[in-house]
Design a protein around this motif. Structure first.
Motif, short mmCIF file in Angstrom:
data_model
loop_
_atom_site.label_atom_id
_atom_site.label_comp_id
_atom_site.label_asym_id
_atom_site.label_seq_id
_atom_site.Cartn_x
_atom_site.Cartn_y
_atom_site.Cartn_z
N ILE A 252 62.85 74.55 45.49
CA ILE A 252 63.78 74.26 44.54
C ILE A 252 63.18 73.46 43.58
CG2 ILE A 252 65.81 73.30 44.13
CD1 ILE A 252 67.01 74.43 46.80
N ALA A 253 62.62 72.28 44.34
CA ALA A 253 61.97 71.24 43.15
C ALA A 253 60.86 72.18 42.32
CB ALA A 253 61.46 70.20 44.15
N LYS A 254 60.07 72.86 42.85
CA LYS A 254 59.14 73.34 41.97
C LYS A 254 59.64 74.49 40.99
CE LYS A 254 55.75 72.95 45.64
NZ LYS A 254 55.05 73.61 46.81
N GLN A 255 60.97 75.10 41.21
CA GLN A 255 61.26 75.96 40.31
C GLN A 255 62.04 75.29 39.31
OE1 GLN A 255 64.12 78.06 42.91
NE2 GLN A 255 62.76 79.14 44.10
N ASN A 256 62.43 73.93 39.59
CA ASN A 256 63.22 73.17 38.41
C ASN A 256 62.14 72.01 37.88
OD1 ASN A 256 66.22 73.75 38.28
ND2 ASN A 256 65.51 74.22 40.39
N LYS A 257 61.03 72.26 38.19
CA LYS A 257 59.89 71.45 37.61
C LYS A 257 60.10 69.75 37.94
CE LYS A 257 58.60 74.52 33.81
NZ LYS A 257 59.07 75.69 34.25
N VAL A 258 60.63 69.63 39.23
CA VAL A 258 60.56 68.40 39.69
C VAL A 258 59.15 68.01 40.31
CG1 VAL A 258 61.72 66.78 41.32
CG2 VAL A 258 63.06 68.40 40.10
N THR A 259 58.48 67.04 40.23
CA THR A 259 57.35 66.44 40.67
C THR A 259 57.47 66.25 41.90
OG1 THR A 259 56.63 65.32 38.49
CG2 THR A 259 55.30 64.92 40.47
N VAL A 260 56.54 66.87 42.78
CA VAL A 260 56.74 66.94 44.23
C VAL A 260 55.60 65.75 44.83
CG1 VAL A 260 56.35 67.86 46.40
CG2 VAL A 260 57.91 68.81 44.60
N ILE A 261 55.79 64.65 45.64
CA ILE A 261 54.68 64.00 45.92
C ILE A 261 54.66 63.85 47.56
CG2 ILE A 261 53.75 61.51 45.88
CD1 ILE A 261 54.68 61.26 43.09
N GLY A 262 53.61 64.37 48.26
CA GLY A 262 53.53 64.24 49.62
C GLY A 262 53.29 62.57 49.99
N VAL A 263 53.99 62.26 50.98
CA VAL A 263 53.53 60.71 51.58
C VAL A 263 53.14 61.15 53.21
CG1 VAL A 263 54.61 59.58 49.89
CG2 VAL A 263 55.70 60.20 51.90
N THR A 264 52.74 60.20 53.75
CA THR A 264 52.38 60.29 54.88
C THR A 264 52.57 59.34 55.87
OG1 THR A 264 49.88 59.46 54.89
CG2 THR A 264 50.14 61.90 54.45
N GLU A 265 52.74 59.32 57.29
CA GLU A 265 52.86 58.37 58.38
C GLU A 265 51.77 57.96 59.05
OE1 GLU A 265 56.79 58.87 60.46
OE2 GLU A 265 56.83 60.98 59.57
N THR A 266 50.60 58.40 58.35
CA THR A 266 49.58 58.12 59.17
C THR A 266 48.24 57.84 58.08
OG1 THR A 266 49.85 59.72 61.05
CG2 THR A 266 47.45 58.71 60.87
#
Length: 293
Positions: A252-266
């Motif tokens: 949904i985010a990509k379809q609506n051009k919302v920037t996606v940022i991956g974060v990690t727990e390691t």
């Protein structure tokens, strides 16, 4: 903002001092539950310590970790233990209670910054956490090894200086973008988002997902609407945990051009705390710049 090359140059310019080189059998043994705390221990202790991190694979989901006899043996032999607390790594409490030692120091991040069960447990993203652990660890190492106390103090100073550069980046983002609305599938990046001055949407949804509970229909609808109507400028997601709900929100985010940022727990392989944090903050800054152009 200062970039990753700046941070790398800073670390090169302020090399860690290790004091009198210790023989392998004389090195202080430190066990960290999570590898970013292990990285911190190496930066403070230098060549006078041997550090083992239990959760070290960035491709593994930390929530699925199970202890083993070898993990118990590793902890039993350690002089210093560092772990998160606040119910993030409850298996550490069980292992420590099964292996008592009068000469062992236990450093718990949650205790140092006043966090408890029920709080967001991703404490390493709180800018107060790592400096508190570093200071406590330095004091303990200096007490155990007074001959190298000056070197541990010098390493602490270098570590604090490197974090000051990251704090400056955080302040720069906050000054320009405070109040910008963002959202996340889980509260992994929550403390850092708060430090950056960002307004986090859909927190109840995040807590439910983190606790393996089913978000309510109302929470799901509110989350999806924040992506569709442009309220949320960034969607943070835990790149180590993938499930159907997360995949749907990412789509949904990509379809609506919302920037996606991956974060990690390691901490990712080949990085340091400084480059890891710096890279994530740079990604946030670039996303916010793009949204305002």
């Amino acid at each position: 903002m200062r970039s990753l090359p700046f941070l790398a140059a800073l670390l090169v310019a302020v090399p860690l001092l290790t004091g009198t080189a210790a023989r392998a059998e004389d090195k202080m043994t430190i066990v960290a539950a999570e590898n970013f705390y292990g990285d911190l221990a190496r930066q403070i202790g230098g060549s006078n310590v041997t550090v083992t991190s239990i959760l070290a694979n960035p491709d593994d989901d930390p929530h699925l970790f199970e202890t083993s006899p070898s993990t118990a043996r590793t902890i039993a032999d350690a002089k210093i233990i560092i772990y998160n607390g606040a119910d993030y790594d409850p298996w550490m409490d069980k292992l420590l209670s099964a292996s008592t030692s009068k000469d062992r120091t236990t450093i718990i991040a949650a205790d140092l910054i006043g966090k408890k069960s029920g709080d967001n447990p991703h404490l390493w993203y709180d800018p107060a956490t790592l400096p508190a652990i570093a200071k406590t660890l330095t004091a303990d190492l200096s007490k155990r090894d007074p001959a190298n106390a000056a070197h541990y103090e010098a390493n602490l100073k270098a570590f604090q200086t490197s974090l000051e550069a990251i704090d400056k980046e955080i302040a720069d983002v906050k000054k320009t973008y405070a109040g910008t609305e963002v959202t996340a599938t889980e509260p992994v990046f929550g403390y850092m988002a708060e430090a950056l001055g960002l307004k986090m949407l859909n927190y109840d949804f995040q807590v439910a997902l983190m606790n393996d509970a089913e978000p309510s229909a109302t929470q799901v609808a509110a989350f999806e609407n924040s992506l569709k109507d442009g309220s949320a400028k960034i969607l943070f997601y835990n790149s180590q945990v993938t499930d159907e709900a997360t995949t749907r929100l990412l789509d949904i985010a990509k379809q609506n051009k919302v920037t996606v940022i991956g974060v990690t727990e390691t901490e990712p392989a080949g990085q340091t705390i400084q480059t890891w944090f710096g890279g994530q903050i740079d990604a946030v800054q670039k996303a916010l710049v793009a949204r305002t152009q």
